[in-house]
Each structure stands twice: as structure tokens, then as C-alpha cells.
Design an enzyme around this catalytic site. Structure first.
Site, PDB file in Angstrom:
ATOM      1  N   GLU A 195     -60.907  20.336 -20.678  1.00 20.78           N
ATOM      2  CA  GLU A 195     -62.332  20.193 -20.082  1.00 20.78           C
ATOM      3  C   GLU A 195     -61.817  19.963 -18.944  1.00 20.78           C
ATOM      4  O   GLU A 195     -63.179  18.799 -18.242  1.00 20.78           O
ATOM      5  CB  GLU A 195     -62.864  19.901 -21.298  1.00 20.78           C
ATOM      6  CG  GLU A 195     -62.626  19.883 -22.705  1.00 20.78           C
ATOM      7  CD  GLU A 195     -63.791  21.652 -22.563  1.00 20.78           C
ATOM      8  OE1 GLU A 195     -64.571  21.123 -22.494  1.00 20.78           O
ATOM      9  OE2 GLU A 195     -63.883  21.590 -24.042  1.00 20.78           O
ATOM     10  N   LEU A 255     -60.948  30.527 -20.881  1.00 21.60           N
ATOM     11  CA  LEU A 255     -61.105  30.068 -19.378  1.00 21.60           C
ATOM     12  C   LEU A 255     -60.045  30.083 -18.721  1.00 21.60           C
ATOM     13  O   LEU A 255     -59.213  31.169 -17.989  1.00 21.60           O
ATOM     14  CB  LEU A 255     -62.584  29.551 -19.397  1.00 21.60           C
ATOM     15  CG  LEU A 255     -62.591  29.053 -18.047  1.00 21.60           C
ATOM     16  CD1 LEU A 255     -63.794  29.958 -17.577  1.00 21.60           C
ATOM     17  CD2 LEU A 255     -63.347  27.929 -17.919  1.00 21.60           C
ATOM     18  N   MET A 280     -48.921  -3.526 -29.010  1.00 24.03           N
ATOM     19  CA  MET A 280     -48.694  -4.711 -30.466  1.00 24.03           C
ATOM     20  C   MET A 280     -48.431  -4.181 -31.247  1.00 24.03           C
ATOM     21  O   MET A 280     -48.331  -5.582 -31.919  1.00 24.03           O
ATOM     22  CB  MET A 280     -50.036  -4.864 -30.026  1.00 24.03           C
ATOM     23  CG  MET A 280     -51.122  -5.311 -28.755  1.00 24.03           C
ATOM     24  SD  MET A 280     -52.917  -5.701 -28.792  1.00 24.03           S
ATOM     25  CE  MET A 280     -52.844  -6.947 -30.516  1.00 24.03           C
ATOM     26  N   TRP A 340     -53.612  28.211 -23.208  1.00 24.92           N
ATOM     27  CA  TRP A 340     -53.907  27.214 -23.928  1.00 24.92           C
ATOM     28  C   TRP A 340     -55.152  27.428 -24.270  1.00 24.92           C
ATOM     29  O   TRP A 340     -56.024  26.602 -24.394  1.00 24.92           O
ATOM     30  CB  TRP A 340     -54.214  26.274 -22.914  1.00 24.92           C
ATOM     31  CG  TRP A 340     -53.074  26.034 -22.016  1.00 24.92           C
ATOM     32  CD1 TRP A 340     -52.656  25.680 -20.239  1.00 24.92           C
ATOM     33  CD2 TRP A 340     -51.681  24.774 -22.259  1.00 24.92           C
ATOM     34  NE1 TRP A 340     -51.246  25.552 -20.204  1.00 24.92           N
ATOM     35  CE2 TRP A 340     -51.018  25.095 -21.422  1.00 24.92           C
ATOM     36  CE3 TRP A 340     -51.021  24.810 -23.429  1.00 24.92           C
ATOM     37  CZ2 TRP A 340     -49.428  24.162 -21.473  1.00 24.92           C
ATOM     38  CZ3 TRP A 340     -50.220  23.771 -23.908  1.00 24.92           C
ATOM     39  CH2 TRP A 340     -49.267  24.385 -22.883  1.00 24.92           C
ATOM     40  N   ARG A 356     -67.673  18.623 -22.568  1.00 24.56           N
ATOM     41  CA  ARG A 356     -66.712  17.724 -21.599  1.00 24.56           C
ATOM     42  C   ARG A 356     -67.676  15.765 -22.705  1.00 24.56           C
ATOM     43  O   ARG A 356     -67.437  15.042 -22.504  1.00 24.56           O
ATOM     44  CB  ARG A 356     -67.415  17.405 -20.303  1.00 24.56           C
ATOM     45  CG  ARG A 356     -66.037  18.685 -20.335  1.00 24.56           C
ATOM     46  CD  ARG A 356     -67.002  18.499 -18.391  1.00 24.56           C
ATOM     47  NE  ARG A 356     -65.530  19.885 -18.142  1.00 24.56           N
ATOM     48  CZ  ARG A 356     -65.548  20.690 -17.224  1.00 24.56           C
ATOM     49  NH1 ARG A 356     -66.524  20.503 -16.103  1.00 24.56           N
ATOM     50  NH2 ARG A 356     -64.661  21.044 -16.854  1.00 24.56           N
TER      51      ARG A 356
END
Ligand SMILES: Cc1cc2nc3c(=O)[nH]c(=O)nc-3n(C[C@H](O)[C@H](O)[C@H](O)COP(=O)(O)OP(=O)(O)OC[C@H]3O[C@@H](n4cnc5c(N)ncnc54)[C@H](O)[C@@H]3O)c2cc1C
Length: 392
Positions: A371, A138, A345, A169, A251
Site C-alpha cells: 500500500e 494492481l 524486552m 503479491w 491506507r
């Protein structure tokens, strides 16, 4: 990388909301990730290589087309099951989940929903077993958030279509057997076409030097006068709504997947905080580190509830695209924040490949962008509540 000691957090006893079948599916995927993904993923990510040997196992746990009907080779599962599988795979690595998402929601879904029976029978069973790997074209170099402006186009040449343009991509592109490609016809209407590897003029150069999703192969799709048989046009839906329908499904899976990455970072940081002694006591006994852990588990629990409810709505056919946008945006940002805090951490150890956190953190930088970017999903929520599109 250290042994995978993952223990899933379930602070609000959300397992009670799952059926026995859901738990079985989730636990099967969890065990597979522990056995097959965790021992090798760091090495493949460091070498920027997709571990192809995982493909048959991904198919077996339902990672390819979990909700596609069994008559087409899918697992015929509900949306909660699909989400749980994505959560577990991304707990292992977002790149592996990306391959699963693309195959399921961006390749199998459009062939199932917008294709004809011949196309379904030809492609879906092979995609479900992983014999074929697919990709979804797309995005273009100059059209990312605004795919409606795409330049890739095809002309009707009588007995075939002639396809020209370029996509960028594209996950799985370098080794995909087929590509579902979105292109405009001579009237400017967007259609989906199935392009097969080996078609003359079709190439898929790999995109190198990514710092993110390194265990996922990304590339371009280049179409230089590619002759596409007329039988390869998806006949049952056209317009921008067609690719957007696929994105809804993907998604939704990402919303679950991001929880998996967040759970892994939290669990790693929690364990480390109990073992790491500084100033004669575990760092987990300090208020500052407890604040981080308490906020992490609160955000994970909120995301789990949001996403479970979204799954129920999807199973009832009532979830809106805007609700999916909210969950994708919230959960990926939540996971990224948790990965960053968890990384701190662990101090210096947090930047090494001994632990999964830095890899999750870098992966999530792509997940927050692809997305639909974080900002674009916010604009979708804004438009949904006000009625005013603020994109232009
Ligand atoms: C690793 C990876 C894998 C991918 N896999 C695929 C794939 O398989 N198939 C595929 O088709 N695509 C894929 N994509 C592409 C992805 O969907 C796009 O990168 C994404 O949609 C954003 O497009 P862009 O990169 O062109 O950014 P742009 O659209 O140029 O956006 C740049 C910035 O501007 C912001 N912006 C844009 N428009 C507006 C606006 N109106 N108002 C306010 N801010 C705005 C964005 O939020 C962003 O922050 C992938 C991307 C990556 C990184």
C-alpha cells in the site's frame, strides 16, 4: 500461545473523543479478537494458513465494508468506526486485518464508488457477509511502486473484453471468488474489471515461503486470454486515480491497524517487565527498560491523536491523500520500532510463539512495504509540501 490478557493503553483519555456507538463497536471487535483470533492465530501463522473459519465473525463485527451503505449490505458506519475495527483486528494479526482491508477498501469500495447499480447489487451484499471473498490486482512483477506502468491489458472484442497479463503479491488471491483487476485498454487508459474465479484462462497460484503475513494468503493473478463480460467493467471512473482512490481508503485503515499491533506489543512488554525478575528486581524497575516503555507509550499516544484527527477529517470529507500517506507511514514505522524494542524486552522469550510480538514484527515488515512503501509515502509528503514530484 499464552492467554490473551490485552489491556488497551489510553494515556491521554482518548476514549472521551469517542461516541458511545464508537466504543460499542470497538469493544465488540476487541472481544471477538480475544475470543476467536488470539487462541488460534499463532498456530495458523506457523502453518502459513489463513484461518477461513474467521470469515463469518469478521463479517459480523463489521470487518467487511464497515462504511458501505446498509442498502448494499454494509454496516453504514463512519470513518472513526471503520478505523477502530481495523485497529482491533490488527491487534490480533495484520494478516487478518489485511483480508478485511482488501475486502472492504479494495474490492467493495471500487464496486460501490465506480460500479453501476447492477454490479453493486450483484456483489456487495455477498462480499459484506463473506459469502464472496475478493482480491485487488494492481501490482505486477515489474511495476510495484509505479503501477501506472502496468502491462496488463484488455481488448474490446465486440461482445466481450479479452484480458491478458499478470499481477503479483495479491492478498487473498489463492481463494478469492472475485478479483478487481486494473488493466489498460487499447488507448492505454486504466480501468477496473471484475474477474470471477472459474473464467477460462484465469489462475491464482499461491506465493509460498513468506516470513511475514503468514496467516494471510498471497498469490498471483494470471490472465491468459480471459474473456471478461462487458458488464464486468467498472464504468464510473478510469485512470490511475481510480485504484489510488481505493488505496486512500485502505491506507487510512492501515494507519489505525498499525496502532493495534503497536498497542499489543507495548502491553505485552509492559506486563512482562513487571513479572520478569533479574538481579533481584523486575526488569521494569530498570531505567533502560523504562526508557523503552516510556517512548513506546509516547509514540502510541501521538499516533492515536494523529489518526483520530484524520478520521474526523475523513468524516468531514476534508482529508487529503497526502495526509493519509503521512499517517500510514508514521504509524507503521512507529509500530515496527515498538515491535522491535518489545521483542528485545522479552529476551529469548521474545522470539517464541508463546508471545505475539515476533509475529507482529514480521507482519509489519509487509505492512511497511505494501500500500505504498515507507519511502514512497515520504516522497508523497515531500511533493505535497514542496510542489515538486521527486519520483522520477
Ligand atoms: C504480503 C504482501 C501483500 C500485498 N498485497 C497486495 C495486493 O493485495 N494487491 C496489490 O496490488 N499489491 C499488493 N502488494 C504489493 C505491494 O503493494 C508492493 O510490494 C509495493 O507497492 C512495492 O512494490 P515492489 O514490491 O514492486 O517494490 P519496488 O517498487 O520495486 O520498490 C523497491 C524499493 O525501491 C523504493 N523505490 C521505488 N521507487 C522509488 C523512487 N522513485 N524513489 C525512491 N525509492 C523508490 C521502494 O520504496 C522500495 O524500497 C502486496 C505486497 C506484499 C509484500
Amino acid at each position: 500461545m499464552r492467554p490473551d490478557l490485552f489491556q488497551a493503553p489510553d494515556y491521554y483519555l482518548l476514549d472521551d473523543l469517542l461516541s458511545n456507538e464508537h466504543k460499542l463497536i470497538r469493544d465488540t471487535a476487541r472481544a471477538w479478537v480475544k475470543k476467536e483470533v488470539s487462541p488460534i492465530i499463532e498456530d495458523f501463522a506457523q502453518r502459513a494458513e489463513f484461518p477461513k473459519q474467521l470469515i463469518p465473525g469478521l463479517a459480523e463485527i463489521g470487518g467487511f465494508g464497515p462504511y458501505i451503505p446498509t442498502e448494499y449490505g454494509g454496516a453504514g458506519l463512519d470513518q472513526i468506526s471503520y478505523g477502530l475495527i481495523m485497529q482491533e483486528i490488527e491487534r490480533g494479526d495484520s494478516g487478518i486485518r489485511s483480508t478485511s482491508s482488501v475486502q472492504s477498501s479494495l474490492v467493495m469500495y471500487p464496486i460501490w464508488k465506480y460500479g453501476n447499480e447492477e454490479q453493486r447489487m450483484k456483489y456487495l451484499p455477498k462480499l459484506a457477509t463473506g459469502e464472496y471473498i475478493g482480491c485487488f490486482g494492481l501490482t505486477e512483477p515489474d511495476h510495484g511502486s509505479n503501477p501506472g506502468g502496468m502491462l496488463t491489458n484488455f481488448k474490446d472484442m465486440g461482445d466481450h473484453y479479452l484480458l491478458n497479463g499478470a499481477k503479483m503479491w495479491i492478498s487473498n488471491a489463492p481463494f478469492a471468488d472475485i478479483a478487481v483487476v486494473w488493466a489498460k485498454n487499447e488507448e492505454g487508459r486504466i480501468h477496473g474489471l471484475i474477474v470471477e474465479r472459474g473464467m477460462e484462462g484465469f489462475t491464482t497460484p499461491e506465493t509460498h515461503n513468506k516470513w511475514s503475513l503468514r496467516a494471510s494468503a498471497t498469490g498471483e493473478l494470471i490472465f491468459d486470454n480471459v474473456k471478461v463480460p462487458k458488464a464486468n467493467l467498472l464504468p464510473n471512473k478510469s485512470g490511475l486515480g481510480a485504484p489510488l482512490g481505493c488505496l486512500d481508503s485502505a491506507r487510512y485503515g492501515i494507519a489505525w491497524g498499525a496502532i493495534g499491533a503497536a498497542m499489543d506489543c507495548y502491553d505485552t512488554a509492559l506486563r512482562y517487565s513487571k513479572e520478569r525478575i533479574q538481579f533481584d528486581k523486575p526488569i521494569g524497575a530498570t531505567q533502560l527498560q523504562q526508557k523503552k516503555l516510556a517512548e513506546m507509550i509516547t509514540e502510541i499516544t501521538k499516533a492515536q491523536l494523529l489518526t483520530w484527527r484524520l478520521g474526523v477529517l475523513r468524516d468531514e470529507g476534508r482529508a487529503t491523500s497526502a495526509q493519509i500517506s503521512m499517517a500510514k507511514r508514521n504509524n507503521v514505522a512507529m509500530a515496527l520500532d515498538i515491535a522491535r524494542d518489545a521483542r528485545q524486552m522479552l529476551g529469548g522469550m521474545g522470539i517464541t510463539g508463546e508471545y505475539s510480538i515476533m509475529r507482529h514484527m514480521m507482519n509489519l515488515e509487509s505492512v511497511v512495504t505494501y500500500e505504498g512503501t515507507h519511502d514512497i509515502h515520504l516522497l508523497i509528503t515531500g511533493m505535497d509540501v514542496t510542489g515538486f514530484p521527486a519520483f522520477k
